[in-house]
Structures are given as C-alpha cells and as structure tokens.
Design a protein around this motif. Structure first.
Motif, PDB file in Angstrom:
ATOM      1  N   GLY A   9      18.871  -7.424  -6.773  1.00 14.06           N
ATOM      2  CA  GLY A   9      20.212  -7.253  -6.217  1.00 14.06           C
ATOM      3  C   GLY A   9      20.822  -8.555  -5.716  1.00 14.06           C
ATOM      4  N   ILE A  10      20.422  -9.660  -6.317  1.00 11.81           N
ATOM      5  CA  ILE A  10      20.923 -10.972  -5.909  1.00 11.81           C
ATOM      6  C   ILE A  10      22.103 -11.347  -6.807  1.00 11.81           C
ATOM      7  N   LYS A  11      23.197 -11.686  -6.198  1.00 12.11           N
ATOM      8  CA  LYS A  11      24.365 -12.121  -6.968  1.00 12.11           C
ATOM      9  C   LYS A  11      24.152 -13.567  -7.414  1.00 12.11           C
ATOM     10  N   GLN A  12      24.712 -13.894  -8.572  1.00 15.85           N
ATOM     11  CA  GLN A  12      24.563 -15.244  -9.094  1.00 15.85           C
ATOM     12  C   GLN A  12      25.080 -16.272  -8.084  1.00 15.85           C
ATOM     13  N   ARG A  13      26.174 -15.961  -7.422  1.00 11.70           N
ATOM     14  CA  ARG A  13      26.744 -16.913  -6.456  1.00 11.70           C
ATOM     15  C   ARG A  13      25.799 -17.162  -5.282  1.00 11.70           C
ATOM     16  N   ASP A  14      24.991 -16.151  -4.917  1.00  8.45           N
ATOM     17  CA  ASP A  14      24.024 -16.336  -3.830  1.00  8.45           C
ATOM     18  C   ASP A  14      22.875 -17.256  -4.272  1.00  8.45           C
ATOM     19  N   LEU A  15      22.453 -17.109  -5.526  1.00  8.54           N
ATOM     20  CA  LEU A  15      21.421 -17.994  -6.053  1.00  8.54           C
ATOM     21  C   LEU A  15      21.955 -19.418  -6.135  1.00  8.54           C
ATOM     22  N   VAL A  16      23.194 -19.570  -6.575  1.00  7.34           N
ATOM     23  CA  VAL A  16      23.843 -20.881  -6.653  1.00  7.34           C
ATOM     24  C   VAL A  16      23.867 -21.534  -5.275  1.00  7.34           C
ATOM     25  N   ALA A  17      24.267 -20.772  -4.260  1.00  6.34           N
ATOM     26  CA  ALA A  17      24.351 -21.304  -2.895  1.00  6.34           C
ATOM     27  C   ALA A  17      22.973 -21.699  -2.373  1.00  6.34           C
ATOM     28  N   ALA A  18      21.959 -20.883  -2.669  1.00 12.07           N
ATOM     29  CA  ALA A  18      20.604 -21.184  -2.202  1.00 12.07           C
ATOM     30  C   ALA A  18      20.061 -22.458  -2.835  1.00 12.07           C
ATOM     31  N   LEU A  19      20.466 -22.718  -4.062  1.00 12.58           N
ATOM     32  CA  LEU A  19      19.975 -23.898  -4.772  1.00 12.58           C
ATOM     33  C   LEU A  19      20.851 -25.126  -4.547  1.00 12.58           C
ATOM     34  N   GLY A  20      22.122 -24.921  -4.196  1.00 13.20           N
ATOM     35  CA  GLY A  20      23.045 -26.031  -4.049  1.00 13.20           C
ATOM     36  C   GLY A  20      23.483 -26.604  -5.386  1.00 13.20           C
ATOM     37  N   TRP A  21      23.431 -25.783  -6.413  1.00 11.20           N
ATOM     38  CA  TRP A  21      23.823 -26.188  -7.762  1.00 11.20           C
ATOM     39  C   TRP A  21      25.169 -25.571  -8.088  1.00 11.20           C
ATOM     40  N   THR A  22      25.690 -25.880  -9.274  1.00 11.00           N
ATOM     41  CA  THR A  22      26.951 -25.279  -9.708  1.00 11.00           C
ATOM     42  C   THR A  22      26.677 -23.936 -10.382  1.00 11.00           C
ATOM     43  N   GLN A  23      27.694 -23.089 -10.373  1.00 12.86           N
ATOM     44  CA  GLN A  23      27.583 -21.798 -11.046  1.00 12.86           C
ATOM     45  C   GLN A  23      27.356 -22.006 -12.533  1.00 12.86           C
ATOM     46  N   ALA A  24      28.015 -23.000 -13.109  1.00 12.20           N
ATOM     47  CA  ALA A  24      27.868 -23.265 -14.546  1.00 12.20           C
ATOM     48  C   ALA A  24      26.425 -23.607 -14.906  1.00 12.20           C
ATOM     49  N   ARG A  25      25.757 -24.352 -14.049  1.00 10.85           N
ATOM     50  CA  ARG A  25      24.361 -24.729 -14.316  1.00 10.85           C
ATOM     51  C   ARG A  25      23.466 -23.497 -14.388  1.00 10.85           C
ATOM     52  N   ILE A  26      23.573 -22.624 -13.395  1.00  5.64           N
ATOM     53  CA  ILE A  26      22.756 -21.401 -13.387  1.00  5.64           C
ATOM     54  C   ILE A  26      23.122 -20.523 -14.574  1.00  5.64           C
ATOM     55  N   SER A  27      24.409 -20.386 -14.834  1.00  3.92           N
ATOM     56  CA  SER A  27      24.862 -19.580 -15.961  1.00  3.92           C
ATOM     57  C   SER A  27      24.284 -20.102 -17.274  1.00  3.92           C
ATOM     58  N   ASN A  28      24.289 -21.406 -17.447  1.00  3.53           N
ATOM     59  CA  ASN A  28      23.732 -22.008 -18.665  1.00  3.53           C
ATOM     60  C   ASN A  28      22.236 -21.774 -18.776  1.00  3.53           C
ATOM     61  N   TYR A  29      21.517 -21.848 -17.675  1.00  2.00           N
ATOM     62  CA  TYR A  29      20.076 -21.549 -17.699  1.00  2.00           C
ATOM     63  C   TYR A  29      19.855 -20.083 -18.078  1.00  2.00           C
ATOM     64  N   GLU A  30      20.597 -19.188 -17.436  1.00  6.59           N
ATOM     65  CA  GLU A  30      20.432 -17.759 -17.702  1.00  6.59           C
ATOM     66  C   GLU A  30      20.741 -17.414 -19.158  1.00  6.59           C
ATOM     67  N   ALA A  31      21.743 -18.051 -19.732  1.00  7.69           N
ATOM     68  CA  ALA A  31      22.157 -17.764 -21.107  1.00  7.69           C
ATOM     69  C   ALA A  31      21.315 -18.502 -22.143  1.00  7.69           C
ATOM     70  N   GLY A  32      20.449 -19.386 -21.692  1.00  5.12           N
ATOM     71  CA  GLY A  32      19.620 -20.139 -22.622  1.00  5.12           C
ATOM     72  C   GLY A  32      20.335 -21.298 -23.286  1.00  5.12           C
ATOM     73  N   ARG A  33      21.504 -21.654 -22.758  1.00  4.13           N
ATOM     74  CA  ARG A  33      22.242 -22.798 -23.310  1.00  4.13           C
ATOM     75  C   ARG A  33      21.691 -24.120 -22.784  1.00  4.13           C
ATOM     76  N   ARG A  34      20.910 -24.043 -21.730  1.00  4.91           N
ATOM     77  CA  ARG A  34      20.298 -25.210 -21.102  1.00  4.91           C
ATOM     78  C   ARG A  34      18.875 -24.826 -20.734  1.00  4.91           C
ATOM     79  N   THR A  35      17.949 -25.765 -20.883  1.00  4.77           N
ATOM     80  CA  THR A  35      16.545 -25.508 -20.566  1.00  4.77           C
ATOM     81  C   THR A  35      16.187 -26.207 -19.264  1.00  4.77           C
ATOM     82  N   ALA A  36      15.638 -25.449 -18.345  1.00  8.45           N
ATOM     83  CA  ALA A  36      15.239 -26.002 -17.053  1.00  8.45           C
ATOM     84  C   ALA A  36      13.907 -26.724 -17.184  1.00  8.45           C
ATOM     85  N   GLY A  37      13.793 -27.846 -16.494  1.00  8.57           N
ATOM     86  CA  GLY A  37      12.526 -28.553 -16.406  1.00  8.57           C
ATOM     87  C   GLY A  37      11.627 -27.863 -15.394  1.00  8.57           C
TER      88      GLY A  37
END
Length: 74
Positions: A12-40
């Motif tokens: 039940g975690i909203k993407q914006r809450d994960l973004v805030a917890a990490l201090g990253w951009t929404q686009a970065r998390i979205s790209n990881y989730e969609a597989g457009r970017r690979t996390a190290g």
C-alpha cells in the motif's frame, strides 16, 4: 526484471512516498519499475531498505530476483 511496483503496491505504498523516502525523482523510480532503467546494487539495496522502512516486508532477492544463468554442463 524487478518487482518494485509489486511489493510497493502489496504494502500500500504510493510511488510518491517511495520517491520521498529515497530522495530521488519520480521519473527515476518509474523508469526502474518499468524496466527502462536498471538499478545498480547500491540502488537496489536503497530501494529495498526504503520499501521496508515504509512498511513492506521484502528482501533484496524478492524485489530483484536473481537471473538464473544457463547451465554450463557439456
């Protein structure tokens, strides 16, 4: 392949809450989730730690399942 969105939604975690917890951009998390970017590895660990901090119960291998290498048998 990753299961970030699956574990985030399951807890039940909203993407914006994960973004805030990490201090990253929404686009970065979205790209990881969609597989457009690979996390190290460091990013993967940060994502799992943030998910758990926000109430999910998951491990690194659950969110980022290991890729099985083909058998090297002759």
């Amino acid at each position: 392949m990753n299961l970030i969105a699956h574990h985030r939604d399951k807890a039940g975690i909203k993407q914006r809450d994960l973004v805030a917890a990490l201090g990253w951009t929404q686009a970065r998390i979205s790209n990881y989730e969609a597989g457009r970017r690979t996390a190290g590895l460091a990013e993967c660990r940060s994502i799992v730690a943030a998910l758990n901090k926000l109430g999910a119960t998951c491990t690194l291998d659950e969110v980022f399942p290991p890729v099985n290498e083909p058998s090297k048998a002759a």
